[in-house]
Motif scaffolding. Sequence first.
Motif, PDB file in Angstrom:
ATOM      1  N   LEU A  53      42.601  40.449  22.870  1.00  0.00           N
ATOM      2  CA  LEU A  53      41.391  40.513  22.057  1.00  0.00           C
ATOM      3  C   LEU A  53      40.867  39.116  21.747  1.00  0.00           C
ATOM      4  CD1 LEU A  53      42.188  43.395  19.526  1.00  0.00           C
ATOM      5  CD2 LEU A  53      40.489  43.420  21.352  1.00  0.00           C
ATOM      6  N   LEU A  54      41.767  38.193  21.417  1.00  0.00           N
ATOM      7  CA  LEU A  54      41.341  36.821  21.143  1.00  0.00           C
ATOM      8  C   LEU A  54      40.728  36.173  22.383  1.00  0.00           C
ATOM      9  CD1 LEU A  54      44.330  35.522  18.957  1.00  0.00           C
ATOM     10  CD2 LEU A  54      42.054  36.224  18.189  1.00  0.00           C
ATOM     11  N   ALA A  88      36.797  35.065  22.627  1.00  0.00           N
ATOM     12  CA  ALA A  88      36.545  33.646  22.863  1.00  0.00           C
ATOM     13  C   ALA A  88      35.637  33.421  24.062  1.00  0.00           C
ATOM     14  CB  ALA A  88      37.868  32.900  23.050  1.00  0.00           C
ATOM     15  N   LEU A  89      35.747  34.278  25.076  1.00  0.00           N
ATOM     16  CA  LEU A  89      34.952  34.119  26.307  1.00  0.00           C
ATOM     17  C   LEU A  89      33.847  35.159  26.421  1.00  0.00           C
ATOM     18  CD1 LEU A  89      37.870  33.452  28.832  1.00  0.00           C
ATOM     19  CD2 LEU A  89      36.467  31.771  27.642  1.00  0.00           C
ATOM     20  N   GLN A  90      33.504  35.807  25.311  1.00  0.00           N
ATOM     21  CA  GLN A  90      32.561  36.925  25.374  1.00  0.00           C
ATOM     22  C   GLN A  90      31.185  36.494  25.864  1.00  0.00           C
ATOM     23  OE1 GLN A  90      31.756  38.756  21.609  1.00  0.00           O
ATOM     24  NE2 GLN A  90      30.904  40.617  22.505  1.00  0.00           N
ATOM     25  N   ARG A  91      30.688  35.365  25.352  1.00  0.00           N
ATOM     26  CA  ARG A  91      29.335  34.959  25.747  1.00  0.00           C
ATOM     27  C   ARG A  91      29.276  34.601  27.229  1.00  0.00           C
ATOM     28  NH1 ARG A  91      28.325  29.163  24.940  1.00  0.00           N
ATOM     29  NH2 ARG A  91      30.290  28.082  24.528  1.00  0.00           N
ATOM     30  N   TYR A  92      30.325  33.989  27.756  1.00  0.00           N
ATOM     31  CA  TYR A  92      30.370  33.717  29.195  1.00  0.00           C
ATOM     32  C   TYR A  92      30.513  35.009  29.991  1.00  0.00           C
ATOM     33  CZ  TYR A  92      31.269  28.925  27.690  1.00  0.00           C
ATOM     34  OH  TYR A  92      31.177  27.689  27.108  1.00  0.00           O
ATOM     35  N   PHE A  93      31.242  35.965  29.432  1.00  0.00           N
ATOM     36  CA  PHE A  93      31.430  37.248  30.112  1.00  0.00           C
ATOM     37  C   PHE A  93      30.101  37.971  30.275  1.00  0.00           C
ATOM     38  CE2 PHE A  93      32.394  41.841  29.805  1.00  0.00           C
ATOM     39  CZ  PHE A  93      33.095  41.978  30.981  1.00  0.00           C
ATOM     40  N   VAL A  94      29.281  37.997  29.223  1.00  0.00           N
ATOM     41  CA  VAL A  94      27.975  38.660  29.293  1.00  0.00           C
ATOM     42  C   VAL A  94      27.062  37.933  30.275  1.00  0.00           C
ATOM     43  CG1 VAL A  94      25.920  39.279  27.964  1.00  0.00           C
ATOM     44  CG2 VAL A  94      28.189  39.574  26.954  1.00  0.00           C
ATOM     45  N   ARG A  95      27.073  36.602  30.248  1.00  0.00           N
ATOM     46  CA  ARG A  95      26.245  35.845  31.193  1.00  0.00           C
ATOM     47  C   ARG A  95      26.693  36.087  32.625  1.00  0.00           C
ATOM     48  NH1 ARG A  95      26.731  29.891  29.127  1.00  0.00           N
ATOM     49  NH2 ARG A  95      25.831  29.518  31.186  1.00  0.00           N
ATOM     50  N   GLY A  96      27.989  36.217  32.828  1.00  0.00           N
ATOM     51  CA  GLY A  96      28.491  36.494  34.186  1.00  0.00           C
ATOM     52  C   GLY A  96      28.080  37.851  34.676  1.00  0.00           C
ATOM     53  N   LEU A 115      33.443  32.336  36.445  1.00  0.00           N
ATOM     54  CA  LEU A 115      34.853  32.002  36.263  1.00  0.00           C
ATOM     55  C   LEU A 115      35.411  32.652  35.004  1.00  0.00           C
ATOM     56  CD1 LEU A 115      34.788  28.192  37.179  1.00  0.00           C
ATOM     57  CD2 LEU A 115      35.752  30.033  38.544  1.00  0.00           C
ATOM     58  N   ALA A 116      34.638  32.599  33.912  1.00  0.00           N
ATOM     59  CA  ALA A 116      35.104  33.203  32.659  1.00  0.00           C
ATOM     60  C   ALA A 116      35.214  34.717  32.778  1.00  0.00           C
ATOM     61  CB  ALA A 116      34.159  32.826  31.523  1.00  0.00           C
ATOM     62  N   SER A 117      34.276  35.336  33.486  1.00  0.00           N
ATOM     63  CA  SER A 117      34.322  36.796  33.648  1.00  0.00           C
ATOM     64  C   SER A 117      35.577  37.211  34.393  1.00  0.00           C
ATOM     65  CB  SER A 117      33.081  37.272  34.406  1.00  0.00           C
ATOM     66  OG  SER A 117      31.911  36.958  33.694  1.00  0.00           O
ATOM     67  N   PHE A 118      35.868  36.528  35.493  1.00  0.00           N
ATOM     68  CA  PHE A 118      37.075  36.895  36.233  1.00  0.00           C
ATOM     69  C   PHE A 118      38.335  36.507  35.468  1.00  0.00           C
ATOM     70  CE2 PHE A 118      40.481  36.285  39.307  1.00  0.00           C
ATOM     71  CZ  PHE A 118      40.425  37.498  39.979  1.00  0.00           C
ATOM     72  N   ALA A 119      38.286  35.422  34.700  1.00  0.00           N
ATOM     73  CA  ALA A 119      39.452  35.013  33.922  1.00  0.00           C
ATOM     74  C   ALA A 119      39.830  36.089  32.907  1.00  0.00           C
ATOM     75  CB  ALA A 119      39.178  33.691  33.205  1.00  0.00           C
ATOM     76  N   ILE A 120      38.842  36.731  32.306  1.00  0.00           N
ATOM     77  CA  ILE A 120      39.130  37.801  31.346  1.00  0.00           C
ATOM     78  C   ILE A 120      39.833  38.951  32.042  1.00  0.00           C
ATOM     79  CG2 ILE A 120      38.071  39.549  29.871  1.00  0.00           C
ATOM     80  CD1 ILE A 120      35.957  37.529  29.119  1.00  0.00           C
ATOM     81  N   PHE A 121      39.281  39.405  33.163  1.00  0.00           N
ATOM     82  CA  PHE A 121      39.886  40.528  33.884  1.00  0.00           C
ATOM     83  C   PHE A 121      41.292  40.184  34.376  1.00  0.00           C
ATOM     84  CE2 PHE A 121      35.379  41.841  34.506  1.00  0.00           C
ATOM     85  CZ  PHE A 121      35.483  43.095  33.913  1.00  0.00           C
ATOM     86  N   GLN A 122      41.458  38.989  34.916  1.00  0.00           N
ATOM     87  CA  GLN A 122      42.768  38.599  35.441  1.00  0.00           C
ATOM     88  C   GLN A 122      43.788  38.468  34.318  1.00  0.00           C
ATOM     89  OE1 GLN A 122      44.012  38.591  38.260  1.00  0.00           O
ATOM     90  NE2 GLN A 122      45.757  37.207  38.292  1.00  0.00           N
ATOM     91  N   PHE A 123      43.390  37.865  33.205  1.00  0.00           N
ATOM     92  CA  PHE A 123      44.323  37.712  32.087  1.00  0.00           C
ATOM     93  C   PHE A 123      44.739  39.069  31.547  1.00  0.00           C
ATOM     94  CE2 PHE A 123      45.579  37.126  27.697  1.00  0.00           C
ATOM     95  CZ  PHE A 123      46.373  35.991  27.755  1.00  0.00           C
ATOM     96  N   LEU A 124      43.787  39.980  31.382  1.00  0.00           N
ATOM     97  CA  LEU A 124      44.124  41.319  30.892  1.00  0.00           C
ATOM     98  C   LEU A 124      45.044  42.039  31.869  1.00  0.00           C
ATOM     99  CD1 LEU A 124      40.707  42.548  29.450  1.00  0.00           C
ATOM    100  CD2 LEU A 124      42.656  41.615  28.214  1.00  0.00           C
TER     101      LEU A 124
END
Length: 317
Positions: free
Chosen positions: A296-297, A301-309, A235-244
């Motif tokens: 960037l913020l 903030a979601l970097q660790r979830y992004f790597v795990r995803g 969820l965090a990985s897709f949230a980053i891509f969608q937000f960007l």
Amino acid sequence: MSSSHLTDRPQPTESLPPVKAIRKSFSSPLGSMLVLLLTVLWTIPTLGLLITSLRPKQDVTDSGWWTFFAHPNATLSNYHTVLFEGGFGVSGGLMPYMVNSLAIAVPATIFPLVIASMAAYALAWVRFRGSDTLFFLIFALQVVPLQMTLIPLLQLFSGGAHLGGVTIVPGFNLSGTYAPVWLAHTMFALPLATFLLHNFISQLPRDLMEAAVVDGASHFKIFRSIVLPLCTPALASFAIFQFLWVWNDLLVALTFAGGTPEVAPMTVRLAQLSGSFGGHWELLTAGAFLSMIIPLLVFFALQRYFVRGLLSGSVKG
């Protein structure tokens, strides 16, 4: 054949799995130096953008940004002008448009995540007739170009859908609000979000799901208490891509929100400033760097979830 000939023959070396071999290559000194070099080269343009946004107009006109280190001269007046004043024939600053971008990006990220996660769970663990066909149809929607849907959606939102003299869908009359942009971004994101989350949720342990069913848990209970916590990295990985994607979008925002200050996001205003300010690079770079701060913020903030995803679908071993 004597035993000495057998002992003299070179023994085959054990090959590493592909994932471990790649990891070992990147963890070597040469690989670390290469990654560090690429990181520095990737960061230099952003550093130049930041330094230019902090320099006075005369310094930006007379010399390059790298001379800042020899003759440091910084000011925050460029950010104050861009955010609150505008200036040079442009009325108003970027602050209302930044608020509009947040008001668009946050719901347009949450809505597809909520809908896609529930749809992915239903397609992965709630078996019903036609579930596989429905999943492939959702997957096939990814090949539809976004540009082909803009005008039909705009007509649907403004005037509804009609067949002859019969009104199938009434006009929503959503002009001047955030709702058309939310709906458009949610529709465009759902196929990919459902596909990615389905692949993640379908890999959850079957024993865990069956144990929850035996204990009497409903589908909603399983989804809320088991699936959502386990698929947080996805969820965090897709949230980053969608937000960007939503934050940096200009085409959808121009189509459904227009250029009105009440609902237009920051990208629309930056496009206007680039034509109005022209050679005022100190103001353009300040506005451009402001547009980078929020993404960037969110990423850090979601970097660790992004790597795990990213690593969740890797080869085991």
